[in-house]
Structures are given as C-alpha cells and as structure tokens.
Enzyme design. Structure first.
Site, PDB file in Angstrom:
ATOM      1  N   GLU A 345       0.813  -1.207   0.000  1.00 28.82           N
ATOM      2  CA  GLU A 345       0.000   0.000   0.000  1.00 28.82           C
ATOM      3  C   GLU A 345       0.857   1.273   0.000  1.00 28.82           C
ATOM      4  OE1 GLU A 345      -2.241  -1.082   3.401  1.00 28.82           O
ATOM      5  OE2 GLU A 345      -3.593  -2.380   2.277  1.00 28.82           O
ATOM      6  N   ASP A 369      -0.562  -5.619   9.315  1.00 28.24           N
ATOM      7  CA  ASP A 369      -1.567  -4.794   9.965  1.00 28.24           C
ATOM      8  C   ASP A 369      -1.553  -5.108  11.458  1.00 28.24           C
ATOM      9  OD1 ASP A 369      -2.426  -3.761   7.573  1.00 28.24           O
ATOM     10  OD2 ASP A 369      -4.345  -4.818   7.555  1.00 28.24           O
ATOM     11  N   HIS A 535      -0.377  -0.019  10.594  1.00 33.27           N
ATOM     12  CA  HIS A 535       0.652  -0.960  10.164  1.00 33.27           C
ATOM     13  C   HIS A 535       1.787  -1.015  11.171  1.00 33.27           C
ATOM     14  CE1 HIS A 535      -0.578  -0.326   5.666  1.00 33.27           C
ATOM     15  NE2 HIS A 535      -1.270  -1.301   6.223  1.00 33.27           N
TER      16      HIS A 535
END
Length: 598
Positions: A345, A369, A535
């Site tokens: 991401e 995550d 994260h």
C-alpha cells in the site's frame, strides 16, 4: 540454489568504518611511549568489527585505520583526507591517554561518531573522553562515549565485554545511517485508500535519512508488460519455479464469481511479470540494455520501494501480494539472496521501518496490519480455551493481505529453534520449508476485483520479535515506537477459530509484547491502544536497543518502548536534557540538534 553473497545492487561506495587512534602529542617520551598501545587499540577494534559485523550483502564490514596516531590538527586532517578517499561513513576514535581536546577531534558533522577512552590510571583515556564529549556538545555535534566499567592495567590489550557490546551496537547502527544516505525510496503509485503513511514526504526522507524520493505512476507497469520490457528468459524460469514451489490454495470466493482456470493462469503470469518489473525499477537490469531499453535498464537506485496497489490497480489488475512477498523474502527463482524492501500500500513509513530493521539485523522483515487485541477473556469466550505462557496476558493479531516475507513463516532453524536468518546462513532445505509452509490463495474478490494471489502462513511460535513503527506528528515530526515480545504458537483449534473471524487466506503472526506494568506497557491492551498507525514492522530478535541507538543518530525520538534502561545507548549530549525521564529528554535532544541532514 546459489547464494548471492557480495552483490552490489546500489550505486555509491559501500561505507567503511574509520578507526582513529588519538594520542598525547608531546614528543620526547610521552608520545613515543603511547604509540604502540594506542595503535594496538585501533587494530583490536578493527578486528572486533570485521569478525562480527557484516554488510547486508553478506560481506564482512571493512575497517580503515589512519596511517599514524593522531596527536594534533595536521594528523587529524591527514586522517580525514584518507577516510574521505576510502569512503568512510562511520568514525570511531580510540585512545589510552590524554589528548589535545578539539585538536584531534573528528569534526565531520554528518558521520556518526564514537570515542572509546581506555579506563586506566597511568594514562587515563577516560579523561580525554570526557573532555572530547564536552567539546562536541559545546560545538553542537553528537558523539557516543564508550569506556569500561573497571580500571584496566596500561598493558591490558583486552577489550572489556561491555565495551565490545557498545562498539558493535554503535557500528551496526551507524552503518545503517551510512548505507541509506544517497539512496532512493521508489514510490510506485501514490496514496492507497487514504492511508497517511503512503503520503510520501520528500522532506522527511531528505532531511532525516539523506535519501531522495522518486514517484512513478502505476501505469508504468502496464507499459512494461505490454511492451515486454522485462527479461523474458527470466520470466520463463520464474514461471516454472512458481508452478513447482508455490502451492495454490482453494478458491474461497463464492462459486458464482470464481475466476476460470484460464484467468488464474493469466493472473500468475501477470504477477510474476510485475515482480520482475518492480525489481528492475528499483535497481535496474542490464538485460534491458540488450533490448534497447537503456533508460529502463538503469533503475532508480532504490534501497526501498512501495506499491500503491489498492484500489486503482487492484480494482482492475491482479494484486501485488505475490510481488511484495517474494521481493521481501530472502529467496526467489534466482536463488538465495538479500531481501528487497518493498512496502504494501506504498506505506513508506512502514517501508523505512523495514529498511531500518533489515540493515540492523540483515534479515527479512514482516509487514503487517495491527489487526486486533485478543484479551484472555475474549479468547476464552470464543474458543472455550485459556491462554497460557507468554500469551497469558493477551495477544495481538498481526496480519496483512499476503505481503509479508516468506521468511516470516519461522521455518528457518538455529539450535533447534525457529529463527529468521541473514540470507547467507539460509540453507536450501530451509527455503523449501518456508515455501512448503505457504499456501497461495486466490485473492478475495470483494477486496481485489482484479484477482491475484495472497500468501497464507502461520508464524512459528517462541521467536523473540520486535514490533515497531515510524509516525509523523505535526509540530513534532517523526517519532518511533517499538515493542519487544514473542511470537505465539496457539493450539490449532484456537488459531483456526480466531483466524476465521478476520481473513483466513492471509499470513498471521500472533504476538505478545513484554510488559513492564507501566505506561503503554501496563498490559497488552495498552500496547494496542497506544499504537500510532494501522501498520507495523516485525523484525526477528529483541533489537529495541539497536533501534533506539539508530533513532538517536537520525534525531528521531522514541516515544514508546519497553527497553530496560541499562540497554539504552544514546549520544552523550542526551544526558544534558534529563537523566530521569528519558523519553522526554530524547524528544528535547532531537528537537535541539535537529534533523541530521536538514
């Protein structure tokens, strides 16, 4: 499989460690009596470092010793000239005696520096150490002070254990600073789903890390795929390797929307091409010269990169999970090699954390995550089972959509225990075990409309791990938070129930932080509640002390950690900002000295 030790991926010289033996400049006995012992100190430090530390490409760290002992300004300048020619990026000064303060100092402001002052009484190097630390502080430069706890005899050539530990910790962290300088973060795409961590801050990279940023639109991947701007021979090798080693899992999508076998084969081919192209964009590929793509062949000299993916790419094309996972791992179809640093991401703050962790440990990193906190009561309610051992106070579920390195399976072994190893220590058998422990599930189409494949594995329990994250706070700047703890091996019946409540097609690491009973580490819930982003990075080993040392070199304060005070090692000037509340002192010191390159 071959192991690629010593490969130079990046432009620029590999940083060396410069050793500076400084000495009392008085001639006619004083200096002459000190020449031998002082130079031996330098040589012993060089041996210690070269025998124990490695560059991330697997080669031993190289040390350079000044040609003479340094007794004054002229010899200091001669040493500086030699170090510049040799590409020295780390400076260590050693002395067994009093020296002439500022006259023999290393005054280069951008190179991390340490001084080891021999703790003896005949010619007390510790006295010079104190004088030099005071001078650096007064001049606005930072330096690490090192000396032994016990007084040594003047002819003692042994480096005390606590001195060895600090020399190695300083050097490893300082080399990370030097390795990053002048390299690139490659942003492929832009902001993923509004995640602030993927809003790449060029000023942060430049001012704090000495890096530049390059942004390339994701359409570049489409161009390179359609125009065959990749090594087609390597693609065929990679495709065969994937078919042999990457086990495909059951399609968990509803039957009516599952992709055809033909479509899935296309997706495998596409994500392999994406992997080749993203790597080439990072470091270049001479094979592209042969196809007359000279610009593309050069790459971006990127020591780290990130891929936006969601959603503009993944709503139409296969996702980047395979690309991210394989690049982050210590092996692929070409053999066993140094991991690449590739953020999911395009979360560049997590990508930089992966880079820091890799440079400090030489191992692959886990991108995850911070998904959920499971209290003992919640686990018992849902599964009917009690958490025990390291998990007794609760656990944190670390999981992401298949981008974590396959090393994160924990199937590498040392002395019968699961570990993550530097790539040059990994065996072919261990590579096979990591691949065997990983299943590649067709992507869940509600998340990834363009398909693709996500890795699934369960990290082995019992490993010492450090979870950490960089955050940017307006008005404060970058801050680092970290938590040492252990991976947890839950009973299969418990893991399966908990995992099914989130996404069973993604890789899981169950993590229990070490608790101190205070602040953010009062309990496991507090760790989760104080985490600053969605994260984190997980690195093998308890490396919180190394991270704190490195952060101080970069002038990044650490706002949350569970490291014992005795393990914290920062520049000597930090003491002037307070010795009781160290987190506050750290923030003040970093603000006072400012970013390293800004």
């Amino acid at each position: 499989m071959k192991t690629a030790v010593g490969v130079r991926r990046y432009k620029g010289r590999t940083p060396k460690v410069g050793i500076r033996p400084v000495i009392d400049g008085r001639r006619k006995y004083v200096r002459e009596s000190l020449e031998g012992p002082t130079m031996k100190m330098a040589e012993s430090v060089a041996r210690l470092i070269s025998r124990n530390l490695y560059y991330s490409n697997g080669l031993p760290v190289e040390c350079i010793i000044s040609d003479t002992c340094i007794g004054g300004t002229t010899e200091a300048a001669q040493a500086a000239e030699k170090f510049e020619k040799e590409g020295v990026g780390v400076s260590i000064t050693v002395t067994s005696s009093w020296c002439y303060g500022t006259e023999v100092m290393d005054s280069s402001p951008l190179i991390p520096k340490a001084i080891w002052g021999f703790n003896g009484t005949e010619r007390p190097g510790a006295v010079y150490l104190a004088a030099a630390l005071a001078a650096y502080s007064q001049l606005g430069q930072t330096v690490f002070g090192i000396y032994g706890r016990e007084v040594q005899d003047r002819n003692d050539e042994i480096i005390p254990a606590e001195v060895e530990e600090k020399l190695l910790r300083f050097t490893k962290a300082a080399l990370a600073v030097a390795e990053m300088k002048g390299k690139t973060y490659l942003s492929i795409g832009a902001v993923s789903m509004g995640i602030a961590g993927s809003m790449v801050d060029h000023n942060f990279l430049s001012d704090y890390l000495g890096m530049r940023a390059v942004t390339v639109d994701m359409s570049e991947l489409v161009r390179r795929i359609e125009e065959n701007i990749y090594d087609e021979e390597e693609f065929n090798i990679a495709l065969g390797w994937v078919r042999k080693n990457c086990r495909e899992g059951k399609d968990t999508n509803p039957q009516k929307i599952q992709s055809s076998r033909e479509r899935k084969d296309y997706e495998w081919e596409t994500i392999i091409k994406m992997t080749l192209i993203c790597r080439d964009m990072m470091i270049g590929n001479n094979k592209l010269n042969e196809k007359d793509f000279k610009e593309e062949a050069s790459g971006q000299n990127a020591i780290a990169a990130g891929f936006q993916g969601q959603r503009q790419w993944t709503d139409h094309f296969p996702n980047g999970d395979f690309t991210e996972a394989i690049l982050n791992s210590s092996f692929d179809w070409n053999g066993i090699r140094e991991p690449f640093i590739f953020a999911t991401e395009n979360d560049y703050l997590n990508g930089i954390c992966m880079l820091l962790g890799h440079l400090l440990t030489d191992t692959a990193q886990i991108f995850a995550d911070v998904r959920s906190y499971w209290s003992p009561e919640s686990v018992n309610r849902v599964t009917g089972k009690k958490l025990t051992g390291n998990a007794a106070n609760g656990i944190i579920h670390l999981i992401n959509s298949g981008s974590a390195s396959l090393d994160g399976t924990g199937r590498q072994v040392r002395k019968g225990k699961p570990v993550l190893k530097p790539f040059w220590e990994i065996s072919v058998k261990e590579v096979k075990e990591c691949l065997k422990a990983t299943t590649w599930y067709p992507a869940e189409l509600e998340y990834f409309r363009g398909g693709g494949f996500s890795s699934n594995y369960l990290t082995s329990g019992g490993m010492p791990l450090t979870m950490f994250r960089l955050n940017i706070i307006k008005g404060l700047g970058p801050v680092l938070q970290l938590a040492e703890g252990y991976s947890i091996q839950l009973p299969d019946s418990v893991h399966e129930v908990l995992n099914a409540r989130t996404n069973p097609t993604w890789p899981t690491t169950w993590f229990a932080p070490n608790l101190t009973g205070q602040g953010a580490f009062t309990d496991v819930y507090s760790v989760m509640a104080n985490w600053g982003a969605n994260h984190c990075v997980v690195s093998y080993g308890h490396i919180g002390d190394l991270l704190i040392t490195l952060a101080s070199m970069l002038r990044i304060p650490v706002n949350m950690h569970n490291i014992e005070r005795s393990r914290i090692f920062r520049p000597s000037a930090w003491n002037a900002f307070g010795t009781e509340y160290l987190e506050c002192a750290d923030i003040k010191a970093c603000d006072n000295f400012g970013s390293l390159y800004g």
